[in-house]
Design an enzyme around this catalytic site. Structure first.
Site, mmCIF file in Angstrom:
data_model
loop_
_atom_site.group_PDB
_atom_site.id
_atom_site.type_symbol
_atom_site.label_atom_id
_atom_site.label_comp_id
_atom_site.label_asym_id
_atom_site.label_seq_id
_atom_site.Cartn_x
_atom_site.Cartn_y
_atom_site.Cartn_z
ATOM 1 N N SER A 190 0.854 -1.189 0.000
ATOM 2 C CA SER A 190 0.000 0.000 0.000
ATOM 3 C C SER A 190 0.895 1.246 0.000
ATOM 4 C CB SER A 190 -0.941 -0.022 1.210
ATOM 5 O OG SER A 190 -1.889 1.018 1.129
ATOM 6 N N THR A 191 0.745 2.116 0.981
ATOM 7 C CA THR A 191 1.492 3.380 0.987
ATOM 8 C C THR A 191 2.991 3.141 0.887
ATOM 9 O OG1 THR A 191 -0.217 4.221 2.469
ATOM 10 C CG2 THR A 191 1.737 5.589 2.160
ATOM 11 N N HIS A 216 -2.592 -1.207 -3.366
ATOM 12 C CA HIS A 216 -3.753 -0.342 -3.182
ATOM 13 C C HIS A 216 -3.628 0.868 -4.095
ATOM 14 C CE1 HIS A 216 -4.225 -2.053 1.165
ATOM 15 N NE2 HIS A 216 -4.776 -2.848 0.254
ATOM 16 N N MET A 309 -0.029 1.296 5.119
ATOM 17 C CA MET A 309 -0.776 1.677 6.312
ATOM 18 C C MET A 309 -1.898 0.677 6.546
ATOM 19 S SD MET A 309 -1.098 4.171 8.623
ATOM 20 C CE MET A 309 -2.297 5.026 9.654
ATOM 21 N N ASP A 312 -4.424 -4.641 6.181
ATOM 22 C CA ASP A 312 -4.844 -5.496 5.074
ATOM 23 C C ASP A 312 -3.714 -6.453 4.703
ATOM 24 O OD1 ASP A 312 -6.409 -6.533 3.018
ATOM 25 O OD2 ASP A 312 -5.688 -5.062 1.558
#
Length: 369
Positions: A190-191, A216, A309, A312
């Site tokens: 993600s991030t 993501h 972050m 997940d």
């Protein structure tokens, strides 16, 4: 008392400025320092007080957001969350934003912007908080940090919303399948993930095990991201389409706003791309991909969870581990945001914790299992 994240909003639309101010101010962990109509006004405000995070519009009359972002990251790096319209052309523009050092992206449609942003309020606040925690020393000035998924509601669903938990069987048929089926690799990020994924994929040879990735990222942007990686890497990289075969030398990236699951037909692995509810507040969800790998690949799979972050993928990685897969988490020192890997580690889901630079070599070990 924990200090609130201070945010400077930059957008030429008064309506967007007010809506973002209302959304962010409603979060007890966030404080809006000011809202500026363009980068020139913002620069003067930054001279008075430096914010923790900036939300930045892309299209503005006196100076576009990409130009301002490049100047900012060169002179005084501050975590930036870009605010962009959801368009195909916008996806190319935001690839430039990734290269310039943006941490995340907030989407806004051309029409119905206020309603859309209000529905995305949890996602927006999460993006700002994640940006505040980002380690900018790990974001190259010309880097490609992560993009985010679409809106996240308060309700948080598990992978049960997409498919049942894996059933661990110990049959002669399965043991034979384990010996004859290709190894595959599933990655969740993600991030901070887009730059990290680039570094991993560039280090892979053309005959590496097949890879399926959930990063993501909003719809429309995954296709541009995949095309860019395809031009940089020895492996073939494409946005996943329903029915695509997972094979050596191919990397499939889950399309934004669609879940991607691993399936098996005989000795062949392929992906299923489908709609469904947000899982772990994301679509695509890492938990969904990892659970499908646990069900259909078991010990033939490797699961890797990287910078991001939230949580997940943590539960899904644990399910892969239980099913016999080899599991890896990126370490804290090389994670832009040490959220997802930390949650997986705390759950005991990671067999190994390794720095970013070692992930590609771990993938290549799969060829010798």
């Amino acid at each position: 008392m924990k200090r609130r994240v201070r945010v400077l909003i930059i957008d030429d639309s008064a309506s967007v400025r007010q809506t973002l101010t209302d959304i962010l101010s409603a979060d007890p962990g966030i404080e809006v320092l000011a809202a500026a109509s363009d980068p020139f006004v913002a620069a003067k405000r930054i001279q008075q007080e430096v914010p923790d995070v900036i939300t930045l519009d892309v299209e503005m009359p006196r100076m576009d957001g990409i130009t301002f972002l490049r100047k900012l990251m060169a002179q005084r790096p501050i975590p930036v969350v870009m605010c962009s319209s959801l368009t195909e052309n916008g996806s190319q523009t935001l690839i430039e934003a990734m290269e310039a050092g943006a941490i995340d992206i907030i989407l806004k449609p051309k029409v119905g912007t206020r309603a859309f942003l209000l529905e995305s309020s949890v996602r927006i606040c999460d993006a700002v908080k994640a940006a505040a925690r980002a380690d900018l020393s790990l974001v190259p000035r010309a880097g490609r940090p992560a993009l985010a998924s679409r809106s996240a509601p308060t309700a948080k669903l598990s992978a049960d919303a997409m498919l049942p938990p894996p059933i661990v069987r110990a049959s002669l048929t399965q043991e034979a399948m384990a010996r004859t089926t290709e190894m595959i690799v599933c990655i969740g990020a993600s991030t901070g993930g887009t730059e990290s994924l680039r570094l991993v994929l560039e280090a892979l040879p053309h005959d590496c095990p097949g890879v399926v990735i959930v990063q993501h990222m909003p719809e429309h942007f995954t296709a541009a991201f995949a095309r860019r990686l395809d031009g940089l890497c020895a492996v073939d990289v494409k946005e996943a389409e329903d029915g695509d075969t997972v094979r050596r030398g191919r990397v499939l990236i889950a399309p934004g706003n669609r879940h991607t699951l691993l399936r098996r037909s005989g000795a062949r692995y392929y992906v299923e791309v489908k709609d469904g509810p947000l899982v772990s507040r994301h679509r695509p969800s890492v938990d969904v991909l990892f659970r499908s790998a646990a069900r259909y690949a078991g010990a033939n799979a490797m699961g890797i969870i990287m910078t991001g972050m939230g949580d997940d993928g943590a539960q899904g990685l644990k399910e892969m581990q239980t099913a016999g897969a080899h599991t890896i988490a990126q370490d804290e020192a090389t994670s832009v945001v040490f959220g997802m890997p930390r949650e997986a580690i705390l759950l005991g889901a990671a067999d190994k914790v390794v720095p970013l630079q070692q992930i590609a070599s771990q993938i290549l070990l799969a060829r010798r299992w």
